[in-house]
Design a protein around this motif. Structure first.
Motif, PDB file in Angstrom:
ATOM      1  N   LEU A  79       0.839  -1.206   0.000  1.00 18.02           N
ATOM      2  CA  LEU A  79       0.000   0.000   0.000  1.00 18.02           C
ATOM      3  C   LEU A  79       0.873   1.255   0.000  1.00 18.02           C
ATOM      4  O   LEU A  79       1.659   1.462   0.913  1.00 18.02           O
ATOM      5  N   PRO A  80       0.749   2.105  -1.020  1.00 18.23           N
ATOM      6  CA  PRO A  80       1.578   3.310  -1.047  1.00 18.23           C
ATOM      7  C   PRO A  80       1.023   4.398  -0.123  1.00 18.23           C
ATOM      8  O   PRO A  80      -0.161   4.398   0.186  1.00 18.23           O
ATOM      9  N   GLN A  81       1.898   5.283   0.319  1.00 13.58           N
ATOM     10  CA  GLN A  81       1.370   6.484   0.980  1.00 13.58           C
ATOM     11  C   GLN A  81       1.430   7.628  -0.029  1.00 13.58           C
ATOM     12  O   GLN A  81       2.330   7.708  -0.858  1.00 13.58           O
ATOM     13  N   ILE A  82       0.416   8.456   0.029  1.00 16.43           N
ATOM     14  CA  ILE A  82       0.351   9.568  -0.895  1.00 16.43           C
ATOM     15  C   ILE A  82       1.323  10.651  -0.433  1.00 16.43           C
ATOM     16  O   ILE A  82       1.321  11.039   0.733  1.00 16.43           O
ATOM     17  N   CYS A  83       2.167  11.087  -1.336  1.00 12.77           N
ATOM     18  CA  CYS A  83       3.159  12.099  -1.013  1.00 12.77           C
ATOM     19  C   CYS A  83       3.118  13.197  -2.072  1.00 12.77           C
ATOM     20  O   CYS A  83       2.464  13.056  -3.103  1.00 12.77           O
ATOM     21  N   LYS A  84       3.863  14.249  -1.770  1.00 13.20           N
ATOM     22  CA  LYS A  84       3.862  15.389  -2.670  1.00 13.20           C
ATOM     23  C   LYS A  84       5.267  15.604  -3.232  1.00 13.20           C
ATOM     24  O   LYS A  84       6.256  15.424  -2.510  1.00 13.20           O
ATOM     25  N   VAL A  85       5.343  15.929  -4.503  1.00 17.89           N
ATOM     26  CA  VAL A  85       6.637  16.306  -5.082  1.00 17.89           C
ATOM     27  C   VAL A  85       6.864  17.769  -4.725  1.00 17.89           C
ATOM     28  O   VAL A  85       6.089  18.636  -5.131  1.00 17.89           O
ATOM     29  N   ILE A  86       7.897  18.035  -3.912  1.00 18.70           N
ATOM     30  CA  ILE A  86       8.072  19.430  -3.471  1.00 18.70           C
ATOM     31  C   ILE A  86       9.125  20.161  -4.290  1.00 18.70           C
ATOM     32  O   ILE A  86       9.208  21.380  -4.262  1.00 18.70           O
ATOM     33  N   LYS A  87       9.960  19.404  -5.019  1.00 21.03           N
ATOM     34  CA  LYS A  87      10.984  20.076  -5.823  1.00 21.03           C
ATOM     35  C   LYS A  87      11.387  19.159  -6.974  1.00 21.03           C
ATOM     36  O   LYS A  87      11.549  17.952  -6.795  1.00 21.03           O
ATOM     37  N   ILE A  88      11.508  19.726  -8.153  1.00 21.49           N
ATOM     38  CA  ILE A  88      11.980  18.954  -9.299  1.00 21.49           C
ATOM     39  C   ILE A  88      13.218  19.643  -9.862  1.00 21.49           C
ATOM     40  O   ILE A  88      13.199  20.841 -10.151  1.00 21.49           O
ATOM     41  N   THR A  89      14.311  18.901  -9.993  1.00 18.65           N
ATOM     42  CA  THR A  89      15.547  19.459 -10.545  1.00 18.65           C
ATOM     43  C   THR A  89      15.838  18.771 -11.872  1.00 18.65           C
ATOM     44  O   THR A  89      15.855  17.543 -11.938  1.00 18.65           O
ATOM     45  N   GLU A  90      16.053  19.560 -12.912  1.00 14.69           N
ATOM     46  CA  GLU A  90      16.427  18.951 -14.201  1.00 14.69           C
ATOM     47  C   GLU A  90      17.928  18.737 -14.211  1.00 14.69           C
ATOM     48  O   GLU A  90      18.700  19.684 -14.290  1.00 14.69           O
ATOM     49  N   GLU A  91      18.335  17.483 -14.108  1.00 13.40           N
ATOM     50  CA  GLU A  91      19.767  17.178 -14.061  1.00 13.40           C
ATOM     51  C   GLU A  91      20.377  17.213 -15.455  1.00 13.40           C
ATOM     52  O   GLU A  91      21.447  17.761 -15.677  1.00 13.40           O
ATOM     53  N   THR A  92      19.714  16.554 -16.379  1.00 15.19           N
ATOM     54  CA  THR A  92      20.175  16.447 -17.764  1.00 15.19           C
ATOM     55  C   THR A  92      18.915  16.501 -18.629  1.00 15.19           C
ATOM     56  O   THR A  92      17.808  16.514 -18.096  1.00 15.19           O
ATOM     57  N   PRO A  93      19.063  16.470 -19.949  1.00 10.89           N
ATOM     58  CA  PRO A  93      17.853  16.498 -20.786  1.00 10.89           C
ATOM     59  C   PRO A  93      16.896  15.332 -20.486  1.00 10.89           C
ATOM     60  O   PRO A  93      15.702  15.458 -20.702  1.00 10.89           O
TER      61      PRO A  93
END
Lengths: 280, 330
Positions: free
Chosen positions: A16-30
């Motif tokens: 069973l997954p727990q619902i979480c939030k993406v708080i930051k997205i970093t583009e490392e490479t294309p």
């Protein structure tokens, strides 16, 4: 000899997954993005040990197993390359979007057993992501370890992940050796493949353990190079990937012989792998 | 204890008052364990074509509902009481093996546990094994099932009952008005005609022959249809998928087969088991080598379903036969 600890247990329903939030997205490479994930009430979903895995889902698309590359007091981070259906959906997320997370799964890098030893971290491409969890741990506990070397390579400068770490943060705490496969304008660092750079550097196997992760072809040639340099199979540690659905050794597909990569791995020494059937 | 055959359905009706009763019955296409409607006849002539595993591990099973608008997941909790009346000793053993995977290993599977705790098994001892049966070569006694709650054996115009567990005692109490005294020791021994010789270190010998050309030969005729996994009482591999409606939906798991190419193929296309040779080898080795290594017992119970139903006539008993043959040839 590096003994690897194979124990981990979660209470409750492991599927069973727990619902979480993406708080930051970093583009490392294309094609690589790093997702920083937190629970809805602002906490860390769980505390993984370096090298452990998590099932991350876009709930209305699917889920897959990823290594956790970093963690903070109230977040965990995973770096994900866009290669298929689910990772495409992940790459289309925005900060604030919801994901499902369950874990941590599997064993972990032998952080205790390697205390006092020198460690050479070798990564290729996105293969640096799982290794980074151990590098960060070693740097955070710098006094516990001897000399630390990071040798990392990618196809091009643009494909190098975690640029801030490899060029700014890590050189303060360890020796970093960065290479790219072919020459390009503006790059004055080393050019060449990881295995040959490894031999060029002529690291001494004396008291040193190697933590290795990258594409299969790079691993194959690194193993040849490391053997030439005198590293024993017990002192070369790697982390594997396989298709997984459950993460807890039941759904069947990630076995190598009688071992499940999700449960008994993903971290194995080369000596352990040699004892298992030679699946491709 | 004995129960007269003509009282069997009355006894089932008493049980059906508090639990869903499943009986081996003839179906339109295949015999299987079906819900007893109060009138249907049990099919005891031979084992069912389909295994009973779906009563514990459904072909497709809801795991949780998700709602991305509300940010919630809601777990499914199966809670139906089930009694299987007439499960064969080989199939009882298969449930014991599934228990090892879903209950006794590192993680407990909550869906399986809920169904298993609600399951009572009344075994039916085999009097006439089919030509494809080889359970007694796989350490199963055709007429006995220590893992069942109750064991019943055919004794002419009645069934002889043996109670093994507290769940079995409860069944005995439910049907006590139909029971009469009778000995259990008059059950004649039964032997399968298909015999499989397997050395004690079969798993080691098989792993030692991981790169043997025999896997190529054995898998030559395989169609990759997955029938063997579907009808195998112990094949438990599953896939997890979802039925999605916008931002809400249901995550489910369903049976999968290691004989499918998709099974182990990773994103990006790499497949560690790219052809039927690797896939068949993995299936046979899982049954006969990997499971014994991990759980201490062979995963094959000798029910013979895969031999009977394989469209390409593959036969798992050929594997130990080849090992034995090569041994005797020195």
């Amino acid at each position: 000899m590096v003994e690897i600890d194979h124990g981990c247990k979660c209470p409750g329903n492991p599927l069973l997954p727990q619902i979480c939030k993406v708080i930051k997205i970093t583009e490392e490479t294309p094609d690589v993005k790093t997702f920083r994930i937190q629970t809805l009430d602002g906490k860390k979903p769980f505390t993984p040990l370096p090298g452990q895995l998590a099932m991350i889902s876009v709930l209305n698309v699917g889920e897959a197993m990823f290594s956790l590359t970093a963690q903070g007091d109230d977040w965990i981070e995973s770096s994900i390359k866009r290669v298929g259906f689910l990772t495409e959906a992940l790459h289309n997320l925005f900060e604030g979007d919801l994901v499902g997370v369950r874990g941590p799964y599997g064993n972990h890098f032998p952080t205790e057993e390697l205390k006092g030893r020198d460690i050479l971290f070798v990564g290729g491409g996105i293969g640096l992501a799982p290794v980074r969890s151990f590098i960060r741990h070693a740097i955070a506990h710098r006094k516990d370890y001897g000399e630390l070397d990071v040798l990392y390579g990618s196809r091009s400068y643009g494909d190098l992940v975690f640029k801030e770490d490899i060029f700014d943060h890590w050189p303060k705490a360890c020796n970093t050796h960065i290479t790219i496969d072919i020459e390009e304008d503006g790059w004055d660092g080393h050019v060449g493949f990881v295995p040959s750079y490894l031999e060029e550097k002529a690291f001494s196997p004396e008291g040193k353990a190697v933590v290795l992760c990258g594409p299969p072809i790079m691993i194959t040639f690194c193993l040849i190079s490391l053997a030439k340099m005198g590293f024993s199979k017990e002192n070369v540690i790697t982390t594997l990937e396989m298709r997984m659905k459950c993460g807890v050794g039941k759904c069947g597909r990630c076995n190598i012989g009688s071992k499940y990569v999700c449960l008994d791995g993903p971290v194995f020494t080369m000596a352990e792998l040699e004892d298992l059937p030679d699946e491709q | 204890m004995k129960i007269k055959k003509d009282k069997f359905k009355d006894a089932l009706a008493s049980i059906a008052k508090e639990a869903k009763v499943f009986l081996p019955m003839k179906g339109v296409y295949a015999s299987e364990y079906r819900v007893w409607d109060g009138a249907g006849e049990p099919f005891f002539e031979r084992n069912t074509a389909l295994p009973p595993k779906e009563l514990l591990f459904p072909r497709s099973e809801r795991m949780y509902e998700y709602d991305l608008n509300a940010g919630t997941v809601t777990e499914a909790a199966p809670d139906e009481k089930i009694v299987i009346a007439g499960i064969r000793p080989c199939d009882v053993r298969s449930v014991e093996h599934l228990d090892k995977v879903f209950l006794e290993s590192e993680y407990t599977d909550v869906y399986y546990r809920a169904r298993r705790e609600n399951l009572t098994m009344i075994a039916y001892g085999c009097a006439t094994p089919a030509p494809t049966c080889f359970c007694d070569s796989m350490d199963v006694v055709p007429t006995d099932a220590p893992g069942a709650d109750v064991v019943m054996n055919d004794a002419g115009n009645s069934y002889v009952l043996t109670v093994n567990t507290p769940k079995g005692e409860h069944i005995r109490d439910l049907i006590s008005s139909f029971l009469s005294e009778g000995k259990a020791d008059d059950v004649p021994a039964v032997s399968c005609s298909l015999k499989v010789e397997k050395p004690d270190d079969l798993h080691k010998q098989l792993i030692a022959r991981f790169d043997d050309p025999m896997w190529e030969t054995l898998s030559d005729a395989c169609l990759g249809c997955g029938c063997c996994s579907y009808i195998c009482p112990t094949c438990y591999c599953f896939d997890i998928g979802r039925e999605n409606r916008g931002k809400t939906g249901t995550a489910f798991r369903c049976w999968d087969s290691c004989m499918f190419s998709d099974y182990s193929r990773m994103a990006g296309g790499h497949n560690p088991r790219p052809t039927k040779k690797e896939r068949l080898r993995n299936r046979y080795l899982h049954k006969l080598a990997y499971f014994p290594e991990r759980y201490g017992t062979s995963l094959c119970v000798g029910c013979g379903r895969c031999i009977d139903k394989c469209p390409a006539r593959l036969d798992i008993t050929n594997v130990p036969d080849i090992i034995q043959g090569s041994e005797s040839n020195g």
